[in-house]
Design an enzyme around this catalytic site. Structure first.
Site, PDB file in Angstrom:
ATOM      1  N   ASP A 258       0.061  -6.275   8.840  1.00 12.18           N
ATOM      2  CA  ASP A 258      -0.983  -5.261   8.679  1.00 12.18           C
ATOM      3  C   ASP A 258      -2.253  -6.009   8.293  1.00 12.18           C
ATOM      4  O   ASP A 258      -2.300  -6.694   7.272  1.00 12.18           O
ATOM      5  CB  ASP A 258      -0.573  -4.272   7.593  1.00 12.18           C
ATOM      6  CG  ASP A 258      -1.440  -3.015   7.585  1.00 12.18           C
ATOM      7  OD1 ASP A 258      -2.383  -2.932   8.386  1.00 12.18           O
ATOM      8  OD2 ASP A 258      -1.156  -2.112   6.764  1.00 12.18           O
TER       9      ASP A 258
ATOM     10  N   ALA B 264      -6.487  -5.595   7.932  1.00 12.57           N
ATOM     11  CA  ALA B 264      -7.610  -4.657   7.927  1.00 12.57           C
ATOM     12  C   ALA B 264      -8.896  -5.253   7.377  1.00 12.57           C
ATOM     13  O   ALA B 264      -9.920  -4.572   7.361  1.00 12.57           O
ATOM     14  CB  ALA B 264      -7.241  -3.412   7.105  1.00 12.57           C
TER      15      ALA B 264
ATOM     16  N   LYS C 232     -12.808  -1.306   7.741  1.00  9.86           N
ATOM     17  CA  LYS C 232     -13.512  -2.085   6.727  1.00  9.86           C
ATOM     18  C   LYS C 232     -14.547  -3.020   7.329  1.00  9.86           C
ATOM     19  O   LYS C 232     -15.720  -2.991   6.973  1.00  9.86           O
ATOM     20  CB  LYS C 232     -12.505  -2.888   5.890  1.00  9.86           C
ATOM     21  CG  LYS C 232     -11.875  -2.116   4.771  1.00  9.86           C
ATOM     22  CD  LYS C 232     -10.867  -1.097   5.251  1.00  9.86           C
ATOM     23  CE  LYS C 232     -10.176  -0.402   4.076  1.00  9.86           C
ATOM     24  NZ  LYS C 232      -9.222   0.629   4.546  1.00  9.86           N
TER      25      LYS C 232
ATOM     26  N   TRP D  37       0.833  -1.196   0.000  1.00 11.39           N
ATOM     27  CA  TRP D  37       0.000   0.000   0.000  1.00 11.39           C
ATOM     28  C   TRP D  37       0.871   1.252   0.000  1.00 11.39           C
ATOM     29  O   TRP D  37       1.906   1.296   0.674  1.00 11.39           O
ATOM     30  CB  TRP D  37      -0.932   0.004   1.208  1.00 11.39           C
ATOM     31  CG  TRP D  37      -1.982  -1.044   1.094  1.00 11.39           C
ATOM     32  CD1 TRP D  37      -2.032  -2.246   1.748  1.00 11.39           C
ATOM     33  CD2 TRP D  37      -3.126  -1.019   0.228  1.00 11.39           C
ATOM     34  NE1 TRP D  37      -3.131  -2.955   1.346  1.00 11.39           N
ATOM     35  CE2 TRP D  37      -3.812  -2.231   0.415  1.00 11.39           C
ATOM     36  CE3 TRP D  37      -3.617  -0.090  -0.690  1.00 11.39           C
ATOM     37  CZ2 TRP D  37      -4.982  -2.527  -0.282  1.00 11.39           C
ATOM     38  CZ3 TRP D  37      -4.778  -0.391  -1.379  1.00 11.39           C
ATOM     39  CH2 TRP D  37      -5.449  -1.590  -1.165  1.00 11.39           C
TER      40      TRP D  37
END
Length: 394
Positions: free
Chosen positions: A208, A210, A243, A127
């Site tokens: 990470d 999400a 999310k 990202w």
């Protein structure tokens, strides 16, 4: 003073959003922005979130500060959701953060404090905010191969070959379920090989995550993160609620620092609180309180999990529909990988020039590297996208 400022690089996603808004065509499809949308093109407030907010509104007596680490109930609830006992609680330090990006920022700051010489290995692609923050902090990054444009899957051999160049103390930034922007994920056998390499080379794992619940289910999606956290001596986990709880604008995240010695946890906790103090003092509370309220109430949690399952099934259905339509139009299975990907995103693996043609000729907006948000589709727009992909020569 201000005359010394320099123009900063434009954010490609924001620029794409503006181009979409300025496009006068009625038939246009936005597959760029990374938010979930339902069939009506709306990012809804989840039922359990509304119920939790109503309860908080009725019962909350103060808006005074929380502690530097945020509400302990939020940390405990999220640790339970992500790790579910895979790691003893006394080994985990945790602080609330402004979203998953805030958690990543604090994690990178912690790495720089603990080991200024550490290099951070990041996947290609990762990202943009990862690279932007790391570059801003002046931290050395090394890319490792990840996406195979030919197969639409993970270039695992390339990934492992690149990670073998990491030195003891270097950090490997890994993507939890559905998190890599390509939509391609490692399987559990591959995850175990990554764990073995991390341990053999004395590396530090950072995950990470999400999109827990967007792939194969809440527990299934956490399996890799739990495996890593329970198998390595030190681990950082940046978790976001944007999310899977749909609380994007509330900026709700958590950073966990896991060590192999419970006596280290107190120092880790104090350091994370110190970093929070330097950056924003007290973290946002409303979203965190909403999430904690949901996770700690059996009825609300069940309703949240049920709605999240509806979201997951919707995205899986769109993936399968798109793969089937492309098979019908092309007479081949070369786009079958789209049904195998998980989460909101997939990467077509085509050139920026063809992505530009999709935008200019067909009004279909996606990021230049061909990453598209599957949740930006609905049953009516899938055939439009499929035909455009074929007509664009992808």
């Amino acid at each position: 003073m201000f005359e010394n400022l320099k123009e900063q690089p434009a954010d490609k996603i924001l620029a794409l959003m503006q181009m979409y808004r300025d496009d006068p065509r009625e038939q246009k499809i936005d597959l760029g922005v990374g938010v979930y949308k339902n069939a009506e093109g709306i990012t809804p407030v989840m039922r359990a979130v509304k119920a939790a907010e109503k309860r908080i509104w009725e019962e909350q007596q103060t808006k005074s500060y929380t502690g530097l680490a945020g509400d302990p109930a939020f940390a405990d609830a999220m640790i339970g959701l992500v790790l579910d006992g895979a790691v003893d609680r006394d080994r985990i330090a945790a602080v609330a953060t402004p979203g998953g990006t805030g958690a990543c920022r604090q994690a990178f700051e912690l790495i720089r404090m603990a080991n200024p010489k550490a290099r951070v290995f990041v996947s290609d692609p990762t990202w943009p905010n990862h690279l932007s923050i790391l570059n801003y902090l002046g931290m050395e990054t090394v890319t490792y191969r990840y996406f195979d444009s030919e197969t639409g899957g993970v270039d695992f051999d390339g990934m492992m070959a690149d990670l073998k160049d990491a030195h003891p103390g270097d950090v490997v930034l890994l993507h939890g379920c559905c998190h890599n922007p390509t939509g391609a994920n490692l399987n559990m056998v591959e995850w175990q090989e990554v764990v073995n390499l991390i341990n053999e080379n004395e590396l530090v794992a950072m995950i990470d995550i999400a999109y827990q619940g967007f792939g194969d289910g809440l527990d299934e999606d956490a399996a890799a993160t739990r495996l890593v956290a329970s198998s390595v001596s030190e681990c950082l986990i940046a978790a976001s609620c944007s999310k899977n709880f749909g609380v994007y604008r509330e900026r709700t995240g958590l950073l966990m620092a896991i060590s192999d010695k419970p006596e280290q946890t107190k120092l880790n906790q104090g350091t994370l609180a110190f970093l929070n103090r330097q950056n924003y003092s007290f973290p946002p509370d409303h979203g965190a309180r909403v999430v904690a309220t949901i996770l700690n109430d059996p009825e609300l949690r069940a309703d949240w999990a049920a709605e999240l399952e509806e979201v997951r099934q919707s995205m899986l259905g769109l993936r399968q529909q798109l793969a089937d339509e492309l098979r019908r139009l092309t007479g081949s299975d070369r786009f079958a990988f789209l049904a195998q990907h998980r989460g909101m995103f997939s990467r077509l693996g085509t050139s920026p020039e063809k992505v530009a043609r999709l935008r200019d000729d067909f009004g279909i907006y996606m990021v230049g590297d061909s990453r598209m948000n599957i949740a930006g589709l609905n049953q009516a727009t899938v055939p439009i996208l499929a035909k455009a992909i074929v007509d664009a020569g992808i």
